[in-house]
Design a protein around this motif. Structure first.
Motif, short mmCIF file in Angstrom:
data_model
loop_
_atom_site.label_atom_id
_atom_site.label_comp_id
_atom_site.label_asym_id
_atom_site.label_seq_id
_atom_site.Cartn_x
_atom_site.Cartn_y
_atom_site.Cartn_z
N ARG A 49 31.09 33.04 39.56
CA ARG A 49 32.12 32.03 40.24
C ARG A 49 33.43 32.69 39.92
NH1 ARG A 49 28.99 27.93 37.56
NH2 ARG A 49 27.76 26.76 39.09
N GLN A 50 33.65 33.65 38.97
CA GLN A 50 34.87 34.23 38.76
C GLN A 50 34.98 35.38 39.86
OE1 GLN A 50 35.92 36.01 35.08
NE2 GLN A 50 37.80 37.03 35.84
N ARG A 86 35.59 33.88 43.31
CA ARG A 86 37.16 33.66 43.39
C ARG A 86 38.04 34.68 43.92
NH1 ARG A 86 41.29 33.96 40.82
NH2 ARG A 86 40.47 34.67 38.81
N ASP A 132 40.37 35.41 46.83
CA ASP A 132 41.64 35.83 46.77
C ASP A 132 41.85 36.87 47.61
OD1 ASP A 132 42.26 33.97 44.98
OD2 ASP A 132 42.31 35.10 43.18
N GLU A 181 37.34 23.33 39.65
CA GLU A 181 37.73 24.72 40.29
C GLU A 181 37.01 25.64 39.42
OE1 GLU A 181 41.31 27.88 41.17
OE2 GLU A 181 41.69 25.58 40.66
#
Length: 755
Positions: free
Chosen positions: A372-373, A376, A380, A727
């Protein structure tokens, strides 16, 4: 004479360059190749990180020809090893492979050729190296003709932190234990510092030479395009605007089949590739693409690892990739010949939700959190206004001097603004929060949030609390991403992203380094202010008169630039000017809505109007209290204790009725229907009941495995706000699930603190 016997010894070549010319026809080595080859000839372990098209294969192929014995090459895919062997044989080099595509007779013939010394390079899969019968064959080979080395291709597959981890690679350390005298070469196109360390540790490399070549592929042009409802038409237009062969990547097999069919119907020469196709069909489709029988390959990420097709002219990601490392690898399959190539990523937030769903199917919770990181970070990247090549290289620990001028953000840049003061506020807040929190918490503190987490941590008492109210959440996120991408601040990569200051951070705080941010035109500024920060307009005649003149100036400046007046300043900022009447640029810069660029661009003009108006009307100017970032010193390592409210609001009759129905076995939806309320209302009833210690069977509401994941995030004590938790966890977790587990977790924490 066999081909192996025809291989010329090292001593017969005055230089490695002549050996390179003799065997491969090249006049000179590419950067890093000679250093690696020299180490391999000295039997030194080596870790090689070279970008796609950088010449990794030569680093073990040439030593294999110059050393005694057979070089054993570990390759993850049958199609890949067959392609490599075919290319070597076409070049007159004795190479072969052993894999499951061969029948028994073919295997025996190839093993016999190896034992006779007819072969110099042997390609095998990692699974075959775990076969005891094959290990015995290698022992025999070592004692007869010798083994010149083990080359581990696609070595990032060794690491759990890599983008394509394969458990069977994890056992390759057994080669070191079984053949301790033979050197190992590990090679990959992509590996972060963490992955490099993991590869070296897992393979038990001994004092290895580490060769990291630049990840920069200057011949590739990168762009990101929004994918609208007519996404297929956008794709078709993009395909038809490109020449040469291309690869289109999708997240799912279904999407691959759909696109391949549509493109075929629209007259394009295309084939699909994914793991759901039969092995024979996949091999045939790949071969036809490599041989230019078809122009396009629509594929999942199962396609392309090590594909030896140098003239792919474009790569399109129709769905968002799962991480930057994978995207770099997949997009890098374009332009391996060094000629110009085009890489397009289509961004749609529905695709992000699909990617989050797929991540949620992973069985390991730690792997989910890290994925998930990484997703993200990919979002970005897609949303960023920074040079895209800067972001890619920064991910691998490399810095690009200046701009690449080979991406959409460089060729069509948004306006650049000086946000040094904002960066100082942001980094100061990171330091005040002791470098223990992620970006959203820092933004909450800067904007003066009074949410539970901020208050419980005492961060509403920090000097940086509320100093960033003049910027919206989107503006602060833009700055935070820009600082990360420019390597002005670091972030942990273990799935719990925490901001960490680095040397550049302190240079910014000490005013030794400026920060410029590319600001898109559609960025949302602050439109409303909190009552503590807004200026109450007093409607005095002189204030209204000054406001009228300020509006006139704003209109003139806006007309000169052909922009709406609010682009110059919002009305709320003009009201502050009219009431506070600053007398210096420093005071003007403290007005809410006046950033560094606007101060430099408009400060003098507005101050002139204010000064002249005050002089004409005999009015004094007003002092303005500063809200700049406070001086910063190195933070201490003391941890602030986490506290929780021990007095939740009292339970009423409506809550007890919900409790009664729940204990009778009714679901949230059933209770809501029975009582004529919304399900979210019932969930908040149950949340309060849990906080008050009522007997609630949480397992009936949230599966234990999902509870565990939510608790892991809560245990970091980084965020308690529902939106932040959602989130972090992803859209596959509902607000109600998070709300209920959070309540149970907080009740447990309160019980511990009271005892």
């Amino acid at each position: 004479m066999t081909m192996a016997q025809a291989a010329t010894p090292v001593a017969d070549f005055p230089s490695l360059e002549k050996a390179l010319k003799h065997h491969f026809g090249y006049d000179e080595f590419r950067p890093g190749q000679r250093r690696v080859i020299e180490a391999a000839l000295k039997n030194q372990d080596t870790l090689v990180i070279m970008p796609t098209g950088g010449g990794k294969s030569l680093c073990y192929q040439l030593p294999a020809l110059l050393k005694i014995g057979v070089m054993v090459v570990v390759s993850p895919l049958i199609a890949l090893m067959q392609d490599q062997v075919a290319g070597l044989q076409d070049n007159g080099i004795a190479a072969t492979f052993l894999n499951s595509s061969l029948d028994g007779e073919a295997l025996r013939q190839r093993e016999a050729a190896l034992l006779r010394g007819d072969i110099k390079l042997l390609y095998v899969s990692p699974e075959r190296l775990q076969n005891l019968g094959f290990i015995q064959f290698l022992n025999n080979l070592s004692q007869t003709v010798g083994i010149s080395g083990f080359a581990i291709d696609e070595a990032h597959c060794v690491s759990e932190w890599g983008h394509d981890f394969r458990p069977e690679y994890r056992r390759l350390h057994e080669l070191r234990e079984r053949f301790p005298q033979i050197s190992l070469l590990a090679l990959t196109a992509t590996a972060t510092e963490r992955v490099r360390q993991d590869i070296a540790q897992q393979l038990r490399l001994r004092d290895p030479l580490v060769q990291v070549s630049s990840f920069n592929r200057p011949n590739l042009f990168y762009e990101v395009r929004p994918k609208g409802r007519d996404g297929y038409q956008q794709l078709l237009q993009q395909v038809r605007s490109q020449t040469g062969s291309g690869i289109i990547y999708c997240l799912s097999r279904k999407r691959v089949d759909e696109l391949a069919l549509k493109l075929t119907q629209d007259g394009e020469s295309v084939l699909p590739y994914h793991a759901g196709l039969a092995d024979e069909v996949r091999r045939d489709n790949q071969t036809r693409f490599i041989r230019d029988d078809v122009r396009l390959m629509v594929a999942t990420v199962a396609f392309g690892m090590g594909i030896n097709k140098p003239d792919v002219r474009f790569v399109i990601h129709y769905d968002i990739p799962r991480n930057i490392e994978g995207y770099y690898q997949e997009s890098g399959r374009a332009g391996r010949d060094g000629e110009p190539a085009h890489c397009t990523l289509f961004l749609a937030y529905g695709d992000v939700a699909t990617a989050e769903y797929l991540i949620g199917q992973k069985p390991d919770e730690t792997e989910q959190r890290i994925a998930r990181q990484q997703l993200r970070q990919m979002v970005d990247y897609a949303e960023s206004t920074v040079c895209r090549r800067q972001i890619q290289l920064s991910y691998f620990g490399e810095t690009l001097a200046g701009l690449c001028h080979q991406c959409d953000n460089c060729t069509n840049p948004p306006p650049i603004e000086d946000w040094t003061i904002e960066a100082q506020k942001f980094l100061s807040c990171v330091a005040r929060c002791q470098e223990r929190f992620g970006m959203m918490h820092i933004i909450d503190v800067l904007r003066g949030s009074k949410n539970q987490k901020v208050v419980n941590l005492g961060h509403d008492k920090l000097s940086t609390h509320g100093i960033g109210k003049d910027r919206s959440v989107e503006e602060w996120k833009l700055l935070g991403r820009s600082l990360l991408h420019q390597r002005f601040v670091d972030e942990t990569t273990d799935g719990f992203p925490v901001l960490k200051l680095n040397a550049a951070s302190w240079q910014i705080l000490r005013k030794q380094l400026t920060v410029e941010v590319a600001v898109p035109k559609d960025i949302k500024p602050v439109e409303t202010r909190s009552t503590t920060e807004s200026v109450k307009f007093d409607n005095a005649p002189e204030t209204v008169a000054l406001l009228t003149e300020l509006k006139a100036l704003r209109k003139r400046l806006a007309d000169q630039q052909s922009v709406p007046p609010y682009v110059v300043f919002h009305e709320s900022t003009l009201k502050q000017m009219a009431q506070k009447r600053p007398k210096t640029l420093a005071e003007f810069g403290q007005l809410s809505g006046v950033g560094s660029r606007k101060l430099n661009q408009y400060g003098d003009a507005f101050l002139d109007v204010i000064h002249q108006f005050c002089a004409d009307n005999g009015l004094p100017t007003q002092p303005i209290s500063t809200s700049a970032a406070p001086p910063i010193t190195l933070p201490s390592n003391t941890n602030q204790p986490q506290t929780f409210s021990s007095r939740p609001q009292p339970v009423g009759n409506t809550h007890r009725l919900t409790l009664q129905l729940f204990q009778q076995g009714h679901s949230i939806e059933a209770i809501a229907q029975e009582r004529g309320l919304k399900p979210v209302t019932i969930a908040t009833h149950l949340e309060l009941l849990i906080l008050n210690g009522e007997s609630i069977n949480l397992d009936a509401l949230v599966p234990p495995a999902r509870q565990s994941t939510i608790r892991q995030v809560l245990d970091t004590k980084e965020t308690f706000a529902l939106s932040d938790l959602r989130e972090r966890l992803g859209d596959s977790y509902s607000f109600d699930e998070i709300r209920l587990v959070r309540a149970d977790w907080q009740r447990e924490q309160s019980s511990v603190s009271e005892s």
